[in-house]
Design an enzyme around this catalytic site. Structure first.
Site, PDB file in Angstrom:
ATOM      1  N   ARG A 153       0.824  -1.218   0.000  1.00  0.00           N
ATOM      2  CA  ARG A 153       0.000   0.000   0.000  1.00  0.00           C
ATOM      3  C   ARG A 153       0.860   1.271   0.000  1.00  0.00           C
ATOM      4  O   ARG A 153       0.398   2.343  -0.393  1.00  0.00           O
ATOM      5  CB  ARG A 153      -0.930  -0.010   1.224  1.00  0.00           C
ATOM      6  CG  ARG A 153      -2.055   1.033   1.181  1.00  0.00           C
ATOM      7  CD  ARG A 153      -2.931   0.917   2.413  1.00  0.00           C
ATOM      8  NE  ARG A 153      -4.080   1.802   2.415  1.00  0.00           N
ATOM      9  CZ  ARG A 153      -4.432   2.595   3.425  1.00  0.00           C
ATOM     10  NH1 ARG A 153      -3.692   2.609   4.529  1.00  0.00           N
ATOM     11  NH2 ARG A 153      -5.501   3.363   3.359  1.00  0.00           N
ATOM     12  N   ILE A 202      -8.006   7.346  -0.119  1.00  0.00           N
ATOM     13  CA  ILE A 202      -7.687   5.939  -0.336  1.00  0.00           C
ATOM     14  C   ILE A 202      -8.412   5.183   0.772  1.00  0.00           C
ATOM     15  O   ILE A 202      -8.309   5.521   1.949  1.00  0.00           O
ATOM     16  CB  ILE A 202      -6.161   5.679  -0.315  1.00  0.00           C
ATOM     17  CG1 ILE A 202      -5.846   4.187  -0.495  1.00  0.00           C
ATOM     18  CG2 ILE A 202      -5.506   6.211   0.942  1.00  0.00           C
ATOM     19  CD1 ILE A 202      -4.352   3.887  -0.658  1.00  0.00           C
ATOM     20  N   SER A 203      -9.197   4.177   0.383  1.00  0.00           N
ATOM     21  CA  SER A 203     -10.012   3.445   1.358  1.00  0.00           C
ATOM     22  C   SER A 203      -9.136   2.691   2.343  1.00  0.00           C
ATOM     23  O   SER A 203      -7.987   2.338   2.049  1.00  0.00           O
ATOM     24  CB  SER A 203     -10.918   2.443   0.641  1.00  0.00           C
ATOM     25  OG  SER A 203     -11.834   3.097  -0.187  1.00  0.00           O
ATOM     26  N   GLN A 204      -9.715   2.422   3.524  1.00  0.00           N
ATOM     27  CA  GLN A 204      -8.959   1.636   4.495  1.00  0.00           C
ATOM     28  C   GLN A 204      -8.809   0.211   3.973  1.00  0.00           C
ATOM     29  O   GLN A 204      -9.700  -0.329   3.309  1.00  0.00           O
ATOM     30  CB  GLN A 204      -9.619   1.670   5.856  1.00  0.00           C
ATOM     31  CG  GLN A 204     -10.953   0.983   5.976  1.00  0.00           C
ATOM     32  CD  GLN A 204     -11.641   1.374   7.281  1.00  0.00           C
ATOM     33  OE1 GLN A 204     -12.283   2.402   7.359  1.00  0.00           O
ATOM     34  NE2 GLN A 204     -11.490   0.536   8.289  1.00  0.00           N
TER      35      GLN A 204
END
Length: 218
Positions: A38, A64-66
Site C-alpha cells: 500500500r 484511499i479506502s482503508q
C-alpha cells in the site's frame, strides 16, 4: 533510516492480521493484499501511515479506502482468474492493483485526470500489465468494453447506477456503496440473475459521492 527486513516482515504480519480480524478471510484476497504494498499509493504527509487500517486523504479531494474495506469489497466480488472487472473510481489505484492480482483484466475509470496519470505510473512501476486506466465519467461505465463479470464502485450513489447494472453480465456481481454522501452508507452486493437482481447488505461504510462529469483537472 531505512527499516530492517524484520520490521518490514512484522509490519506485514500485523497488516494481514488486522485484515483477518475485520473479516477478510479469502485466501486469494489476502494473498493479493500481501503482494501489493500500500505504501506507493499513499504520498506526502500520510506516507508513514500507509500500513494502518484507516482511510487517508489523496489528491483531488479524494481518499484511499482503508485496507479492510478494500479487502471486504474484493472478497464480496468473488472474482475468478477468468473475470473482466470494471472499477468506477480509480482514486489512488490501490483497489485496482489488488483486483489485478485476482482477475484476468481490470478496467478502472476516474473523473480526475491527475489521479489516473499517477495511478498509471504506479501500475507501470509494479509491472501490473492487466490494468487499463481511463479518465472519464464512471457513472456511465465503459459501454465499449461491456459486459463485465464484476463491477466495483468506490464512490457512493443514491441507488446502484442503472448504466452500470446494464453493463453487468448475467450471473455477474456488483459491489457499490449506496446512500446519501454526507451520511453513513451501506455497502451493497448486487447479484444479476435470470430472475432479477438480488441485493445483500454487507456493512456500513463512508465513501466520497459518485459525481457525473469530469473533475476540474479532467
Amino acid at each position: 533510516m531505512s527499516d530492517t527486513p524484520e520490521t518490514d516482515a512484522e509490519r506485514k504480519m500485523q497488516f494481514l492480521y488486522a485484515l483477518r480480524s475485520k473479516g477478510v478471510t479469502d485466501k486469494r484476497v489476502l494473498g493479493a493484499m500481501e503482494a501489493i504494498d500500500r505504501g506507493p499509493f499513499v504520498r506526502g504527509l500520510f506516507a508513514d501511515r500507509a500500513y494502518e487500517d484507516m482511510p487517508l486523504p489523496i489528491a483531488c479531494g479524494q481518499t484511499i479506502s482503508q485496507p479492510s474495506v478494500v479487502g471486504l469489497m474484493s472478497q464480496a466480488l468473488n472474482i475468478t482468474s477468468r473475470d473482466k472487472v470494471l472499477e468506477v473510481g480509480t482514486g489512488s489505484g490501490y483497489q485496482a492493483a489488488i483486483l489485478s492480482k485476482l482477475a484476468r483484466r481490470v478496467y478502472t475509470i476516474d473523473r480526475h485526470r491527475r489521479l489516473v496519470r499517477e495511478a498509471r505510473d504506479i501500475f507501470d512501476h509494479l509491472d501490473l500489465t492487466n490494468i487499463t486506466a481511463i479518465t472519464g465519467d464512471g457513472s456511465f461505465g465503459l459501454p465499449d468494453q461491456a459486459p463485465f463479470d464484476r463491477i466495483i464502485v468506490t464512490a457512493a450513489a443514491e441507488d446502484p447506477p442503472g448504466p452500470l447494472l446494464a453493463q453487468l453480465k448475467m450471473g455477474g456481481i456488483m459491489v457499490v456503496p449506496v446512500g446519501q454522501s454526507d451520511a453513513v452508507q451501506s455497502l451493497i452486493k448486487v447479484h444479476k440473475t435470470e430472475s432479477g437482481l438480488e441485493y445483500s447488505e454487507l456493512r456500513d461504510v463512508r465513501f466520497v459521492p459518485l459525481l457525473e462529469g469530469l473533475g476540474k483537472d479532467g
